[in-house]
Scaffold this active site. Structure first.
Site, short mmCIF file in Angstrom:
data_model
loop_
_atom_site.label_atom_id
_atom_site.label_comp_id
_atom_site.label_asym_id
_atom_site.label_seq_id
_atom_site.Cartn_x
_atom_site.Cartn_y
_atom_site.Cartn_z
N CYS A 121 0.87 -1.01 -0.02
CA CYS A 121 0.06 -0.05 -0.02
C CYS A 121 0.78 1.24 0.00
O CYS A 121 0.40 2.37 -0.50
CB CYS A 121 -0.90 0.25 1.05
SG CYS A 121 -0.01 -0.16 2.73
N HIS A 147 -0.89 0.86 7.30
CA HIS A 147 -1.83 0.94 6.27
C HIS A 147 -1.62 2.61 5.47
O HIS A 147 -1.62 3.56 6.34
CB HIS A 147 -3.07 0.85 6.04
CG HIS A 147 -3.77 0.76 4.87
ND1 HIS A 147 -3.46 0.06 3.65
CD2 HIS A 147 -4.91 1.44 4.39
CE1 HIS A 147 -4.41 0.04 2.78
NE2 HIS A 147 -5.06 1.05 3.09
#
Length: 463
Positions: free
Chosen positions: A206, A419
């Protein structure tokens, strides 16, 4: 390396691979292929190996003895050793070498007969003829094996630093990219309201995707127009800008790949540890114009994949250079990919700023640990085009400096623990006109969240 030693190495390596194959040790074969890549001289066919070692003729001469063709590597190690030595030597083998032959073999064939069967010239001629025949055949499937070339210094560079590259990425020469990384490329959403968004298939990469997403938005919103048909061009422009920021010298290296069955000509071939069945091409460019043109012509490598994220990561590393990346780190043992395949802050900083520094504050901080020892913590050197916001700052774990909080464009990569996602505004003047700060809209995009519509956040003072 002389031809004799080359023959010895290739025959010996082929024997080892044959033994491992018979034992079913597939992982061991893969490790061997990483450390000792196959070449265009490698013997990948069992019948060809028998021909090189003259095992067929010996088996036909004496049917009463053990079948050497069925289990030659278990029953005759001394014979195989002598055969290899004779095949690669420019001088006749010594008598001592032939004393290692098994007794059942010497009873069927005297030493002189065995020696004549393995004359140096005959074996080398057979080996050369075999390679001549194989050079005219197309490579098909996994049996062809990975190919390496020593015709270019770039290839030798990659081979020499392969394990250092693993350590830089993962902290261990035994680690590798996981499956989540291998299947991830830069694919845009097909939803009408989210066609600008890059879709993440699974977790791990990510940080790469959010960084590229932010740069794509910069091109779409503020430089190249927001037409849906321009997303592919903007992806090429974004990757070009990322790599050009990272380049430390006047030569930039881009990694691309091609499958073995491709008929297109290849110029630089190399097997990198993550591409066991692909031919990897190391491309060099010298100007940003050449870089942009190359990426526009080859953007499908990054879009259609697989390996799009990996190709960009390796291209950024080789463009910056491993030595400079380690100097960017606070500690040389830091890595670009952390636990569970997550991107570290160093990798995100490399893509956003061109340097793999370990921190997000402005400039540098010197820590005096006493006894005259100074620890230098490295941060962001100047105002970034793309910003970054971190949930860790809310936890008082880090301090995000103004160079990232107030970037040139109102686009931020958002770090929320493990993330990364993206937050952006459509109005560039948000960062220059204080009056707009009274009330404005922000849009949030998370490629892993399976978004079905835009997420808009309105920020303003309460009445």
């Amino acid at each position: 390396m002389d031809n004799g030693n080359t023959v010895v190495e290739e025959v010996a390596a082929s024997l080892v691979r044959e033994y491992l194959s018979r034992k079913g040790l597939k992982k061991t074969i893969m490790c061997m292929d990483e450390e000792l890549p196959r070449t265009d001289l490698s013997i990948n066919n069992r019948n060809e190996l028998r021909k090189i070692l003259h095992l067929d003729s010996l088996s036909a001469d004496d049917k009463t003895h053990i079948s050497y063709t069925k289990a030659p590597f278990k029953t005759s190690p001394g014979y195989i050793k002598a055969a290899i030595l004779q095949a690669g030597s420019s001088e006749p083998s010594s008598e001592g070498e032939w004393e290692n032959l098994p007794k059942f073999m010497s009873s069927a064939n005297d030493n002189e007969g065995v020696r004549s069967a393995f004359s140096t010239g005959e074996v080398k001629n057979a080996f050369a003829e075999l390679q001549k025949q194989r050079s005219t055949r197309p490579l098909r499937g996994m049996m062809a094996g990975p190919i390496s070339s020593s015709q270019d210094v770039s290839i030798q560079y990659l081979h020499y630093y392969k394990f250092e590259l693993k350590k830089l990425l993962f902290g261990s020469s035994n680690a590798c990219f996981n499956e989540e990384w291998k299947i991830q490329s830069f694919v845009f959403s097909e939803l009408p309201d989210l066609r600008y968004g890059i879709v993440q298939k699974k977790g791990g990469s990510c940080g790469i995707l959010a960084s590229v997403q932010a740069c794509v938005l910069q091109k779409l919103l503020f430089e190249d127009g927001s037409s849906d048909s321009r997303t592919h061009k903007c992806l090429a422009l974004a990757i070009a800008e990322i790599l050009w920021r990272a380049v430390a010298i006047k030569m930039l290296l881009i990694i691309t790949i091609q499958y073995f069955f491709s008929s297109k000509p290849l110029h630089l071939l190399y097997q990198i540890f993550i591409f066991p069945h692909l031919q990897v091409i190391l491309n060099t460019v010298n100007t940003v114009e050449d870089l942009t043109l190359f990426l526009e012509q080859n953007i499908q490598q990054f879009e259609l994949g697989p390996y799009g994220c990996i190709l960009l990561t390796l291209s950024a590393i080789f463009s910056r250079s491993m030595d400079l990346i380690r100097k960017d780190f606070d500690v040389p043992s830091n890595t670009l990919i952390g636990a569970h395949g997550y991107c570290t802050q160093e990798l995100v900083n490399l893509l956003l700023t061109g340097k793999a520094v370990s921190n997000v504050f402005n400039d540098e901080i010197q820590l005096d640990s006493g006894n005259g020892n100074i620890t230098l913590l490295k941060g962001i050197k100047g105002r970034s085009d793309i910003g970054l916001l971190s949930l860790f700052e809310h936890y008082n774990v880090c301090k995000v400096g103004s160079y990232l909080k107030t970037p040139r464009y109102p686009i931020w990569v958002v770090c929320s623990e493990s993330h990364f996602s993206v937050l952006f505004c459509l109005r560039k003047e948000l960062l220059s006109d204080w009056r707009i700060e009274r009330r404005f809209d922000l849009y949030y995009y998370d490629g892993l969240a399976n978004q079905e519509e835009e997420i808009r956040l309105t920020v303003g003072k309460c009445c």
